[in-house]
Scaffold this motif. Structure first.
Motif, PDB file in Angstrom:
ATOM      1  N   SER A   1       0.861  -1.066  -0.232  1.00 58.65           N
ATOM      2  CA  SER A   1      -0.006   0.180   0.429  1.00 58.65           C
ATOM      3  C   SER A   1       0.998   0.813   0.205  1.00 58.65           C
ATOM      4  O   SER A   1       0.414   2.292  -0.153  1.00 58.65           O
ATOM      5  N   PHE A   2       2.464   1.352   0.584  1.00 65.26           N
ATOM      6  CA  PHE A   2       2.846   2.304   0.326  1.00 65.26           C
ATOM      7  C   PHE A   2       3.848   2.529  -1.087  1.00 65.26           C
ATOM      8  O   PHE A   2       4.428   3.805  -1.666  1.00 65.26           O
ATOM      9  N   THR A   3       3.496   1.666  -1.937  1.00 63.93           N
ATOM     10  CA  THR A   3       3.873   1.846  -3.385  1.00 63.93           C
ATOM     11  C   THR A   3       2.638   2.489  -3.846  1.00 63.93           C
ATOM     12  O   THR A   3       2.334   3.663  -3.738  1.00 63.93           O
ATOM     13  N   CYS A   4       2.905   2.202  -5.325  1.00 64.51           N
ATOM     14  CA  CYS A   4       1.881   2.294  -6.302  1.00 64.51           C
ATOM     15  C   CYS A   4       1.275   2.100  -7.005  1.00 64.51           C
ATOM     16  O   CYS A   4       1.265   0.652  -7.193  1.00 64.51           O
ATOM     17  N   PRO A   5       0.103   1.825  -7.671  1.00 68.83           N
ATOM     18  CA  PRO A   5      -1.053   1.210  -7.988  1.00 68.83           C
ATOM     19  C   PRO A   5       0.010   1.088  -9.405  1.00 68.83           C
ATOM     20  O   PRO A   5      -0.057  -1.269  -9.518  1.00 68.83           O
ATOM     21  N   ARG A   6       1.007   0.883 -10.022  1.00 67.89           N
ATOM     22  CA  ARG A   6       1.619   0.327 -10.545  1.00 67.89           C
ATOM     23  C   ARG A   6       2.356  -0.569 -10.479  1.00 67.89           C
ATOM     24  O   ARG A   6       2.211  -1.750 -11.126  1.00 67.89           O
ATOM     25  N   ASP A   7       2.648   0.102  -9.211  1.00 65.14           N
ATOM     26  CA  ASP A   7       4.449  -0.869  -8.839  1.00 65.14           C
ATOM     27  C   ASP A   7       3.894  -2.239  -7.842  1.00 65.14           C
ATOM     28  O   ASP A   7       4.098  -3.674  -7.755  1.00 65.14           O
ATOM     29  N   ALA A   8       2.487  -1.689  -7.612  1.00 62.12           N
ATOM     30  CA  ALA A   8       1.690  -3.187  -7.000  1.00 62.12           C
ATOM     31  C   ALA A   8       1.590  -4.339  -7.605  1.00 62.12           C
ATOM     32  O   ALA A   8       1.082  -5.621  -7.256  1.00 62.12           O
ATOM     33  N   CYS A   9       1.018  -3.592  -8.865  1.00 63.48           N
ATOM     34  CA  CYS A   9       0.411  -4.808  -9.334  1.00 63.48           C
ATOM     35  C   CYS A   9       1.866  -5.440 -10.094  1.00 63.48           C
ATOM     36  O   CYS A   9       1.588  -6.329 -11.319  1.00 63.48           O
ATOM     37  N   ARG A  10       2.545  -4.376 -10.446  1.00 61.39           N
ATOM     38  CA  ARG A  10       4.110  -5.471 -11.200  1.00 61.39           C
ATOM     39  C   ARG A  10       4.206  -6.676 -10.026  1.00 61.39           C
ATOM     40  O   ARG A  10       5.208  -8.132 -10.275  1.00 61.39           O
ATOM     41  N   LEU A  11       4.400  -6.347  -8.786  1.00 59.62           N
ATOM     42  CA  LEU A  11       4.357  -6.746  -7.815  1.00 59.62           C
ATOM     43  C   LEU A  11       3.918  -8.362  -7.349  1.00 59.62           C
ATOM     44  O   LEU A  11       4.073  -9.742  -7.038  1.00 59.62           O
ATOM     45  N   SER A  12       2.560  -8.569  -7.854  1.00 60.54           N
ATOM     46  CA  SER A  12       2.050  -9.337  -7.772  1.00 60.54           C
ATOM     47  C   SER A  12       2.287 -10.614  -8.863  1.00 60.54           C
ATOM     48  O   SER A  12       1.064 -11.689  -8.763  1.00 60.54           O
ATOM     49  N   MET A  13       2.611 -10.043  -9.436  1.00 64.08           N
ATOM     50  CA  MET A  13       3.004 -11.186 -10.700  1.00 64.08           C
ATOM     51  C   MET A  13       4.344 -11.940 -10.145  1.00 64.08           C
ATOM     52  O   MET A  13       5.033 -12.613 -11.017  1.00 64.08           O
ATOM     53  N   VAL A  14       5.077 -11.297  -8.589  1.00 66.33           N
ATOM     54  CA  VAL A  14       6.563 -12.415  -8.214  1.00 66.33           C
ATOM     55  C   VAL A  14       5.781 -13.374  -8.074  1.00 66.33           C
ATOM     56  O   VAL A  14       7.024 -14.709  -8.025  1.00 66.33           O
ATOM     57  N   CYS A  15       4.682 -13.260  -7.483  1.00 70.43           N
ATOM     58  CA  CYS A  15       4.912 -15.155  -6.552  1.00 70.43           C
ATOM     59  C   CYS A  15       3.262 -14.577  -5.957  1.00 70.43           C
ATOM     60  O   CYS A  15       2.942 -13.433  -6.588  1.00 70.43           O
ATOM     61  N   SER A  16       2.571 -15.993  -5.845  1.00 70.14           N
ATOM     62  CA  SER A  16       0.280 -15.887  -5.134  1.00 70.14           C
ATOM     63  C   SER A  16       1.047 -15.298  -3.758  1.00 70.14           C
ATOM     64  O   SER A  16      -0.361 -14.992  -4.139  1.00 70.14           O
ATOM     65  N   LEU A  17       2.018 -15.317  -3.110  1.00 73.82           N
ATOM     66  CA  LEU A  17       1.148 -14.665  -2.143  1.00 73.82           C
ATOM     67  C   LEU A  17       1.423 -12.987  -2.098  1.00 73.82           C
ATOM     68  O   LEU A  17       0.564 -12.385  -1.574  1.00 73.82           O
ATOM     69  N   PHE A  18       1.880 -12.679  -2.656  1.00 77.17           N
ATOM     70  CA  PHE A  18       2.001 -11.355  -3.425  1.00 77.17           C
ATOM     71  C   PHE A  18       0.417 -10.576  -4.552  1.00 77.17           C
ATOM     72  O   PHE A  18       0.443 -10.311  -3.898  1.00 77.17           O
ATOM     73  N   LYS A  19       0.267 -12.174  -4.694  1.00 79.10           N
ATOM     74  CA  LYS A  19      -0.836 -12.007  -5.323  1.00 79.10           C
ATOM     75  C   LYS A  19      -1.764 -11.776  -4.938  1.00 79.10           C
ATOM     76  O   LYS A  19      -2.825 -10.534  -4.920  1.00 79.10           O
TER      77      LYS A  19
END
Length: 326
Positions: free
Chosen positions: A48-66
């Motif tokens: 939540s301390f990132t931005c929408p674009r970065d949060a969506c990118r990080l969600s592709m790293v692993c299922s936990l982030f997703k």
């Protein structure tokens, strides 16, 4: 990962003296450092301390982030603090909130379809990559000189417009359009650009070679002004020299468009650009909204010096959105 080295300088796996207890301790330490042991709420709070674009990118790293990225905690932070107050100004507020099953879905809905607020006078939306506020002032929310005189301006409905009415310029010699919005309605620490959203009719005249003066700035302050052209064909014509050539046995004249000897410069905001919704837009100017900024932001479009009659223009409104790439 922390790698432990024995007294003899060997890695633990290479040291035959390494005991089972030591190996168990090392394995325990590796598990302690794994992201899997962190609560999902903790990861959601970090995202939540990132931005929408970065949060969506990080969600592709692993299922936990997703899973954490889908949390309302994340998207509540990305929505403007006053989003509930803004949504309440729309006649469609109840329908919007009922159809948004999560804060992420609400965010995406506000990005993809502008919300009509204040009785149809304005629209509100979010810039998708940042969550910054975007507004468009409808033609009815603008101050148009002679706008209520049918001889000069006509009000029509237009199926391609987000608003119930648009203003059609019939004929004036004094063109003046002004819009205002309180700076507190905008996202702080953001560079904004204002655009006149319009399109010409087939009967456009008086604006093909006559520039209009535009400007943006806080009321009562000095604002930068510049000249732009509302004729969308002018920018294309600037790239060619039109010359006449004699051809054929009867020496007939033919107008030929030859490429300019020098490459045409970039638009630089001096000529209209086509929008994704089919309308045209011309840049009026920029404004940096500082933290705690107050006062009225004014935008103007005028041609009052030439004295020529002009007409054939349909105005949808003035849009204020974050400058691209900023």
């Amino acid at each position: 990962m922390v790698v432990m080295v024995g007294e003899d300088g060997c890695l633990p796996t290479q040291n035959p003296k390494t005991t089972g207890t030591q190996m168990a301790i090392m394995s325990s330490r590796e598990e302690d450092m794994s992201l899997d042991v962190l609560p999902e709420a903790c990861i959601a709070n970090v995202l939540s301390f990132t931005c929408p674009r970065d949060a969506c990118r990080l969600s592709m790293v692993c299922s936990l982030f997703k899973e954490a990225e889908e949390s309302d905690v994340v998207w509540e932070r990305f929505l403007p603090r006053d989003y509930q107050s803004i949504i309440s100004k729309s006649d469609a507020s109840s329908m919007l909130l009922a159809s948004a099953s999560s804060k992420k879905l609400l965010y995406l809905m506000l990005c993809e379809k502008p919300l009509i607020i204040e009785g149809g006078k304005k629209s509100f939306s979010l810039e998708k990559k940042s969550g910054k506020k975007c507004y468009m002032l409808s033609a009815r929310d603008l101050a148009i000189v002679w706008g209520d005189t049918p001889t000069y301006w006509k009000w029509n409905s237009d199926p391609s417009s987000r608003f119930g009415e648009v203003a059609e310029l019939i004929s004036v010699c004094w063109l003046e359009i002004r819009g205002k919005i309180n700076a507190t309605m905008l996202s702080p620490a953001t560079l904004y650009t204002a655009y006149l959203v319009f399109r010409p009719t087939r009967g456009l005249y008086g604006l093909d070679y006559q520039p209009v003066e535009v400007g943006v700035g806080l009321a009562g302050s000095e604002r930068g002004k510049r000249n732009v052209y509302l004729d969308s064909e002018r920018g294309w014509r600037q790239q060619y020299h039109f010359v006449s050539r004699r051809i054929g046995l009867f020496n007939r004249c033919r107008i030929v468009g030859m490429p300019a000897s020098e490459p045409a410069r970039e638009n630089n905001g001096q000529y209209p650009n086509k929008r994704g919704d089919g309308w045209l837009e011309i840049e009026l100017g920029e404004f940096f909204c500082k933290e705690g900024e107050d006062g009225e932001l004014e935008m103007s479009v005028q041609e009052v010096k030439g004295g020529d009659w002009k007409g054939g223009l349909i105005v949808e409104g003035i849009e204020i959105r974050p400058k691209e790439g900023k």
